[in-house]
Design a protein around this motif. Structure first.
Motif, mmCIF file in Angstrom:
data_model
loop_
_atom_site.group_PDB
_atom_site.id
_atom_site.type_symbol
_atom_site.label_atom_id
_atom_site.label_comp_id
_atom_site.label_asym_id
_atom_site.label_seq_id
_atom_site.Cartn_x
_atom_site.Cartn_y
_atom_site.Cartn_z
ATOM 1 N N ILE A 10 2.116 11.098 -7.806
ATOM 2 C CA ILE A 10 2.225 10.304 -8.570
ATOM 3 C C ILE A 10 2.938 8.796 -9.025
ATOM 4 C CG2 ILE A 10 1.935 9.834 -11.127
ATOM 5 C CD1 ILE A 10 1.152 12.482 -11.450
ATOM 6 N N TRP A 11 4.555 9.163 -8.225
ATOM 7 C CA TRP A 11 5.293 8.122 -8.323
ATOM 8 C C TRP A 11 5.334 7.190 -6.848
ATOM 9 C CZ3 TRP A 11 9.241 4.927 -9.700
ATOM 10 C CH2 TRP A 11 9.489 4.579 -9.393
ATOM 11 N N LEU A 12 4.656 8.226 -5.586
ATOM 12 C CA LEU A 12 4.600 7.295 -3.848
ATOM 13 C C LEU A 12 3.682 6.467 -4.810
ATOM 14 C CD1 LEU A 12 4.916 9.478 -1.671
ATOM 15 C CD2 LEU A 12 6.437 8.015 -1.701
ATOM 16 N N ALA B 97 -10.321 12.892 3.107
ATOM 17 C CA ALA B 97 -9.308 14.156 3.571
ATOM 18 C C ALA B 97 -8.683 13.403 4.331
ATOM 19 C CB ALA B 97 -9.783 15.250 3.705
ATOM 20 N N SER B 98 -10.023 12.983 6.065
ATOM 21 C CA SER B 98 -9.715 11.749 7.240
ATOM 22 C C SER B 98 -8.772 10.650 6.435
ATOM 23 C CB SER B 98 -10.756 12.094 7.405
ATOM 24 O OG SER B 98 -11.119 13.384 7.873
ATOM 25 N N ARG B 99 -9.400 10.083 5.660
ATOM 26 C CA ARG B 99 -8.974 8.602 5.338
ATOM 27 C C ARG B 99 -7.971 8.888 4.968
ATOM 28 N NH1 ARG B 99 -8.785 4.118 6.552
ATOM 29 N NH2 ARG B 99 -10.609 5.433 7.666
ATOM 30 N N ILE B 100 -7.545 9.984 3.560
ATOM 31 C CA ILE B 100 -5.615 9.656 3.425
ATOM 32 C C ILE B 100 -4.843 9.813 4.713
ATOM 33 C CG2 ILE B 100 -4.504 11.475 2.311
ATOM 34 C CD1 ILE B 100 -6.701 11.678 0.100
ATOM 35 N N PHE C 17 -0.808 8.413 7.904
ATOM 36 C CA PHE C 17 0.044 8.490 9.507
ATOM 37 C C PHE C 17 -0.271 7.176 10.490
ATOM 38 C CE2 PHE C 17 0.420 12.218 6.272
ATOM 39 C CZ PHE C 17 2.330 12.613 5.629
ATOM 40 N N GLN C 18 -1.563 6.893 9.541
ATOM 41 C CA GLN C 18 -2.119 5.854 11.554
ATOM 42 C C GLN C 18 -2.526 4.576 10.854
ATOM 43 O OE1 GLN C 18 -5.095 8.351 13.527
ATOM 44 N NE2 GLN C 18 -4.111 9.482 14.366
ATOM 45 N N GLY C 19 -1.672 3.889 11.687
ATOM 46 C CA GLY C 19 -2.580 2.617 11.517
ATOM 47 C C GLY C 19 -2.459 1.610 10.498
ATOM 48 N N GLY C 20 -2.151 1.501 8.800
ATOM 49 C CA GLY C 20 -0.895 1.125 8.368
ATOM 50 C C GLY C 20 0.067 1.464 7.608
ATOM 51 N N PHE C 21 0.299 3.537 8.229
ATOM 52 C CA PHE C 21 1.326 3.792 7.138
ATOM 53 C C PHE C 21 1.822 3.921 5.489
ATOM 54 C CE2 PHE C 21 2.011 4.006 11.673
ATOM 55 C CZ PHE C 21 1.831 5.458 11.884
ATOM 56 N N ASN C 22 0.794 3.516 5.369
ATOM 57 C CA ASN C 22 0.843 3.212 3.785
ATOM 58 C C ASN C 22 0.870 4.112 2.461
ATOM 59 O OD1 ASN C 22 1.072 1.965 1.590
ATOM 60 N ND2 ASN C 22 -0.246 0.097 1.910
ATOM 61 N N LEU C 23 2.236 4.527 2.673
ATOM 62 C CA LEU C 23 2.246 5.834 1.731
ATOM 63 C C LEU C 23 1.799 5.600 0.838
ATOM 64 C CD1 LEU C 23 3.850 7.355 3.932
ATOM 65 C CD2 LEU C 23 4.486 8.681 2.598
ATOM 66 N N GLY C 24 1.592 4.316 -0.231
ATOM 67 C CA GLY C 24 1.390 4.027 -1.569
ATOM 68 C C GLY C 24 -0.835 3.979 -1.817
ATOM 69 N N ARG C 25 -0.754 3.392 -1.115
ATOM 70 C CA ARG C 25 -2.729 3.897 -1.065
ATOM 71 C C ARG C 25 -3.028 5.377 -0.498
ATOM 72 N NH1 ARG C 25 -6.270 -0.412 0.139
ATOM 73 N NH2 ARG C 25 -6.604 1.210 1.862
ATOM 74 N N ALA C 26 -2.065 5.761 0.253
ATOM 75 C CA ALA C 26 -2.758 7.168 0.306
ATOM 76 C C ALA C 26 -2.504 8.298 -0.781
ATOM 77 C CB ALA C 26 -1.745 8.067 1.629
ATOM 78 N N MET D 70 -4.674 7.829 -3.008
ATOM 79 C CA MET D 70 -6.062 8.707 -2.691
ATOM 80 C C MET D 70 -6.401 10.022 -3.194
ATOM 81 S SD MET D 70 -7.015 6.786 0.262
ATOM 82 C CE MET D 70 -7.125 4.753 0.843
ATOM 83 N N ALA D 71 -5.246 10.634 -2.610
ATOM 84 C CA ALA D 71 -5.380 11.839 -2.728
ATOM 85 C C ALA D 71 -5.149 12.295 -4.356
ATOM 86 C CB ALA D 71 -3.938 12.465 -2.826
ATOM 87 N N LEU D 72 -4.798 11.645 -4.959
ATOM 88 C CA LEU D 72 -4.797 11.552 -7.088
ATOM 89 C C LEU D 72 -6.173 11.094 -6.735
ATOM 90 C CD1 LEU D 72 -1.817 9.516 -7.891
ATOM 91 C CD2 LEU D 72 -2.114 12.145 -7.998
ATOM 92 N N VAL D 73 -6.779 10.047 -6.744
ATOM 93 C CA VAL D 73 -8.559 10.623 -6.408
ATOM 94 C C VAL D 73 -9.346 11.906 -6.543
ATOM 95 C CG1 VAL D 73 -10.398 9.281 -6.414
ATOM 96 C CG2 VAL D 73 -8.379 7.578 -6.841
ATOM 97 N N LEU D 74 -8.949 12.248 -5.635
ATOM 98 C CA LEU D 74 -9.626 13.557 -4.596
ATOM 99 C C LEU D 74 -9.023 14.551 -5.700
ATOM 100 C CD1 LEU D 74 -10.976 14.941 -3.448
ATOM 101 C CD2 LEU D 74 -8.630 15.344 -1.344
#
Length: 299
Positions: free
Chosen positions: A42-44, A251-254, A259-268, A271-275
């Protein structure tokens, strides 16, 4: 002079303290490995961080960005298609195999072991093996039948192939629980129905299937949760979302976002919270649906 004694704790208090001590390890594990990671995610989700530069608080920007991203929408759609393709066939096939195994035919014990082996194997390893089997030119399947089918690179075949491999690897798990559920049905109930003239088909639909309600509920809930979180085999079979994003499940998109491409842990994290929310809602809907339909007694 009278001596004052401290009041002894009551039996209820002693039992409460003992219960607390016994539950402490489990509560610690629940807090450390479930509640704390959720709070971290949630914080990330409220920050922008690429693992290298300093973390920057952005509030709800990540949520707005993800929810308006067509790539994430495609991942959600592909995930729903994947779950809808896997769960019904996996459940029906598991029930069919369980009925066959419960008849005690010769070799049933061996087949029980064979069905469970794929489930206990590492999903990533199975994905690598199946990628070789489904290879377009020198794969075992095409070589065996003399074909030249691009199972994993054709957009029309990639999702069915991935779903088929998932069903093959998980059907043993489903079968195992249905076998246990069938074995728990009291034999006198079945014998009474047969004495009343019920044939095998009627016994199954009117006796066995209703009494399998608790098992069916458990299998569906755990199966749906597992399918929504499927990653290892899909990533091994079709890396980076497959051809034209046809296997780009959430799960693959997260993983790709973090960890690939954008390395954006916030967006990931968003997505995890939506899941997570989707899984909670789906589980509650299943629980509400089965609440009035699960029966333990036919009287």
């Amino acid at each position: 002079m009278s001596t004052l004694h401290a009041p002894r704790p009551s039996r209820r208090m002693r039992h409460g303290r003992l219960a607390g001590l016994l539950l402490a390890p489990s509560l610690f594990g629940l807090a450390a490995f479930l509640l704390f990671p959720i709070l971290v995610v949630i914080w990330l989700s409220l920050n922008r961080w690429d693992l290298l530069t300093p973390m920057r608080f952005v509030g709800l920007d990540n949520y707005l960005d993800v929810l308006s991203d067509p790539t994430f929408g495609n991942s959600m759609l592909r995930t729903v298609i994947f779950v809808a393709s896997v769960i019904p066939l996996q459940t029906a096939l598991g029930l069919f195999l369980a009925v066959l195994l419960s008849r005690g035919l010769p070799g049933s014990g061996l087949f029980r072991v064979i069905y469970v082996i794929p489930w206990i194997c590492a999903p990533l390893a199975l994905g690598v093996v199946w990628k070789w089997i489904l290879a377009p030119y020198d794969g075992a399947l095409n070589t065996l039948f003399g074909m030249d089918v691009e199972w994993l690179t054709n957009p029309a075949l990639a999702m069915p192939a991935v779903a088929g491999v998932t069903i093959w690897s998980q059907v043993g798990y489903t079968t195992l629980f249905f076998v246990a559920g069938l074995a728990a049905i009291p034999e006198p109930i079945i014998e009474a129905a047969q004495l009343d003239g019920a044939d095998g088909w009627q016994v199954f639909w009117q006796i066995k299937l209703p009494l399998l309600g608790p098992t069916l509920f458990f299998v569906l809930v755990t199966g749906v949760i597992s399918a929504f979180q499927a990653f290892d085999q899909i990533y091994a079979l079709t890396p980076r979302g497959g051809p034209e994003g046809t296997t780009d499940v959430i799960a693959s998109r997260i993983y790709l976002e973090a960890f690939q491409g954008g390395f954006n842990l916030g967006r990931a994290s968003v997505m995890a919270l939506v899941l997570f929310v989707i899984l909670v809602v789906v589980t509650l809907v299943q629980q509400r649906y089965f609440a009035g339909r699960i029966t333990y007694d036919l009287s």
